[in-house]
Design a protein around this motif. Sequence first.
Motif, PDB file in Angstrom:
ATOM      1  N   UNK A   9      -1.013  -0.016  11.675  1.00 14.11           N
ATOM      2  CA  UNK A   9      -0.415   1.327  10.831  1.00 14.11           C
ATOM      3  C   UNK A   9       0.152   0.986   9.585  1.00 14.11           C
ATOM      4  N   UNK A  10       0.265   1.925   8.894  1.00 12.61           N
ATOM      5  CA  UNK A  10       1.031   1.978   7.661  1.00 12.61           C
ATOM      6  C   UNK A  10       2.258   2.676   7.997  1.00 12.61           C
ATOM      7  N   UNK A  11       3.360   2.357   7.639  1.00 11.38           N
ATOM      8  CA  UNK A  11       4.662   2.795   8.187  1.00 11.38           C
ATOM      9  C   UNK A  11       5.239   3.728   6.817  1.00 11.38           C
ATOM     10  N   UNK A  12       6.223   4.527   7.183  1.00 15.62           N
ATOM     11  CA  UNK A  12       7.008   5.014   6.153  1.00 15.62           C
ATOM     12  C   UNK A  12       8.279   4.522   6.045  1.00 15.62           C
ATOM     13  N   UNK A  13       8.537   3.396   6.506  1.00 12.72           N
ATOM     14  CA  UNK A  13       9.483   2.203   6.140  1.00 12.72           C
ATOM     15  C   UNK A  13       9.649   1.813   4.573  1.00 12.72           C
ATOM     16  N   UNK A  14      10.510   1.235   4.244  1.00 11.48           N
ATOM     17  CA  UNK A  14      10.557   0.654   2.626  1.00 11.48           C
ATOM     18  C   UNK A  14       9.230  -0.158   2.740  1.00 11.48           C
ATOM     19  N   UNK A  15       8.475  -0.418   1.710  1.00  9.38           N
ATOM     20  CA  UNK A  15       7.491  -1.300   1.264  1.00  9.38           C
ATOM     21  C   UNK A  15       7.757  -1.797  -0.046  1.00  9.38           C
ATOM     22  N   UNK A  16       8.189  -3.069  -0.258  1.00  6.60           N
ATOM     23  CA  UNK A  16       8.368  -3.445  -1.543  1.00  6.60           C
ATOM     24  C   UNK A  16       7.280  -3.556  -2.729  1.00  6.60           C
ATOM     25  N   UNK A  17       5.973  -3.712  -1.808  1.00  7.62           N
ATOM     26  CA  UNK A  17       4.877  -3.806  -2.479  1.00  7.62           C
ATOM     27  C   UNK A  17       4.576  -2.180  -3.170  1.00  7.62           C
ATOM     28  N   UNK A  18       4.776  -1.289  -2.259  1.00  8.97           N
ATOM     29  CA  UNK A  18       4.263   0.051  -2.643  1.00  8.97           C
ATOM     30  C   UNK A  18       5.589   0.197  -3.747  1.00  8.97           C
ATOM     31  N   UNK A  19       6.721  -0.018  -3.555  1.00  8.89           N
ATOM     32  CA  UNK A  19       7.904   0.270  -4.507  1.00  8.89           C
ATOM     33  C   UNK A  19       7.491  -0.332  -5.824  1.00  8.89           C
ATOM     34  N   UNK A  20       6.854  -1.740  -5.732  1.00  7.26           N
ATOM     35  CA  UNK A  20       6.513  -2.279  -7.056  1.00  7.26           C
ATOM     36  C   UNK A  20       5.601  -1.362  -7.861  1.00  7.26           C
ATOM     37  N   UNK A  21       4.526  -0.538  -7.216  1.00  4.58           N
ATOM     38  CA  UNK A  21       3.846  -0.075  -8.047  1.00  4.58           C
ATOM     39  C   UNK A  21       4.234   1.528  -8.368  1.00  4.58           C
ATOM     40  N   UNK A  22       4.882   2.043  -7.550  1.00  6.41           N
ATOM     41  CA  UNK A  22       5.325   3.316  -7.681  1.00  6.41           C
ATOM     42  C   UNK A  22       6.454   3.287  -8.928  1.00  6.41           C
ATOM     43  N   UNK A  23       7.096   2.195  -9.018  1.00  7.52           N
ATOM     44  CA  UNK A  23       8.116   1.936  -9.941  1.00  7.52           C
ATOM     45  C   UNK A  23       7.481   1.797 -11.399  1.00  7.52           C
ATOM     46  N   UNK A  24       6.163   1.584 -11.245  1.00  4.02           N
ATOM     47  CA  UNK A  24       5.601   1.389 -12.521  1.00  4.02           C
ATOM     48  C   UNK A  24       4.566   2.574 -13.233  1.00  4.02           C
ATOM     49  N   UNK A  25       4.865   3.356 -12.011  1.00  6.22           N
ATOM     50  CA  UNK A  25       4.064   4.803 -12.299  1.00  6.22           C
ATOM     51  C   UNK A  25       2.524   5.010 -11.716  1.00  6.22           C
ATOM     52  N   UNK A  26       2.294   4.130 -10.968  1.00  3.57           N
ATOM     53  CA  UNK A  26       1.245   4.180 -10.034  1.00  3.57           C
ATOM     54  C   UNK A  26       1.287   5.134  -8.815  1.00  3.57           C
ATOM     55  N   UNK A  27       0.358   5.954  -8.279  1.00  3.21           N
ATOM     56  CA  UNK A  27       0.575   6.646  -7.026  1.00  3.21           C
ATOM     57  C   UNK A  27       0.070   5.845  -6.256  1.00  3.21           C
ATOM     58  N   UNK A  28       0.558   5.756  -4.887  1.00  2.10           N
ATOM     59  CA  UNK A  28      -0.057   4.951  -3.735  1.00  2.10           C
ATOM     60  C   UNK A  28      -0.233   5.740  -2.768  1.00  2.10           C
ATOM     61  N   UNK A  29      -1.317   5.583  -1.947  1.00  2.00           N
ATOM     62  CA  UNK A  29      -1.647   6.250  -0.709  1.00  2.00           C
ATOM     63  C   UNK A  29      -1.762   4.916   0.291  1.00  2.00           C
ATOM     64  N   UNK A  30      -0.730   5.253   1.241  1.00  2.00           N
ATOM     65  CA  UNK A  30      -1.111   4.166   2.246  1.00  2.00           C
ATOM     66  C   UNK A  30      -1.799   4.840   3.525  1.00  2.00           C
ATOM     67  N   UNK A  31      -3.182   4.612   3.762  1.00  2.00           N
ATOM     68  CA  UNK A  31      -3.775   5.420   4.621  1.00  2.00           C
ATOM     69  C   UNK A  31      -3.678   4.913   6.107  1.00  2.00           C
ATOM     70  N   UNK A  32      -3.335   6.048   7.181  1.00  2.00           N
ATOM     71  CA  UNK A  32      -3.379   5.659   8.484  1.00  2.00           C
ATOM     72  C   UNK A  32      -4.812   6.424   9.165  1.00  2.00           C
ATOM     73  N   UNK A  33      -5.883   5.580   8.848  1.00  2.00           N
ATOM     74  CA  UNK A  33      -7.332   5.886   9.294  1.00  2.00           C
ATOM     75  C   UNK A  33      -7.446   6.016  10.721  1.00  2.00           C
ATOM     76  N   UNK A  34      -8.540   6.408  11.138  1.00  2.00           N
ATOM     77  CA  UNK A  34      -8.773   6.512  12.684  1.00  2.00           C
ATOM     78  C   UNK A  34      -8.715   5.035  13.049  1.00  2.00           C
ATOM     79  N   UNK A  35      -8.180   4.877  14.399  1.00  2.00           N
ATOM     80  CA  UNK A  35      -7.862   3.722  14.767  1.00  2.00           C
ATOM     81  C   UNK A  35      -6.652   2.967  14.774  1.00  2.00           C
ATOM     82  N   UNK A  36      -5.717   3.665  13.708  1.00  2.00           N
ATOM     83  CA  UNK A  36      -4.402   3.283  13.549  1.00  2.00           C
ATOM     84  C   UNK A  36      -3.488   3.468  14.842  1.00  2.00           C
TER      85      UNK A  36
END
Length: 156
Positions: A9-36
Amino acid sequence: MTHGGPTSMATSGLDTTIQFWVSRGFAVLDVNYSGSTGFGRAYRDRLRGNWGLLDVSDTVAAVEAVTRRGLADPSRVAITGGSAGGYTTLRSLTTTGRYAAGISRYGIGDLTTLVTDTHKAESRYPEGLIAPWPTGRAVYEDRSPSTTSTGCRRRC
């Protein structure tokens, strides 16, 4: 982003990879698809026999929801994932035509090789997620990104 597992599953905790992209202006969607995991057995069991189908359609639906709301440019959406998430990424790129780019990190390109040459701990895992082996060989071949390219907008 497509998580590994595939029943992780994708979690709501701090993820430094997501923070890297968000801090550079990218929107990030971390999907919990069926089966998560984390949403009950019924949600996790939705992926049984549907890996390569529901994970892909759920991810596309999530992307379409955020682009409809104007939160992302639909012509500039990229997809990424590793391992099982890399498989979802490859499958999405080869069947939907929805993404401008994608990065698969150590993704599964050939499901037949996965089911015949994986380690003992996961040797029966694909049978529940895809189809019984070897009677379901055609399903494995049909859902392998290495043999599917119907949705590519460019050369795959």
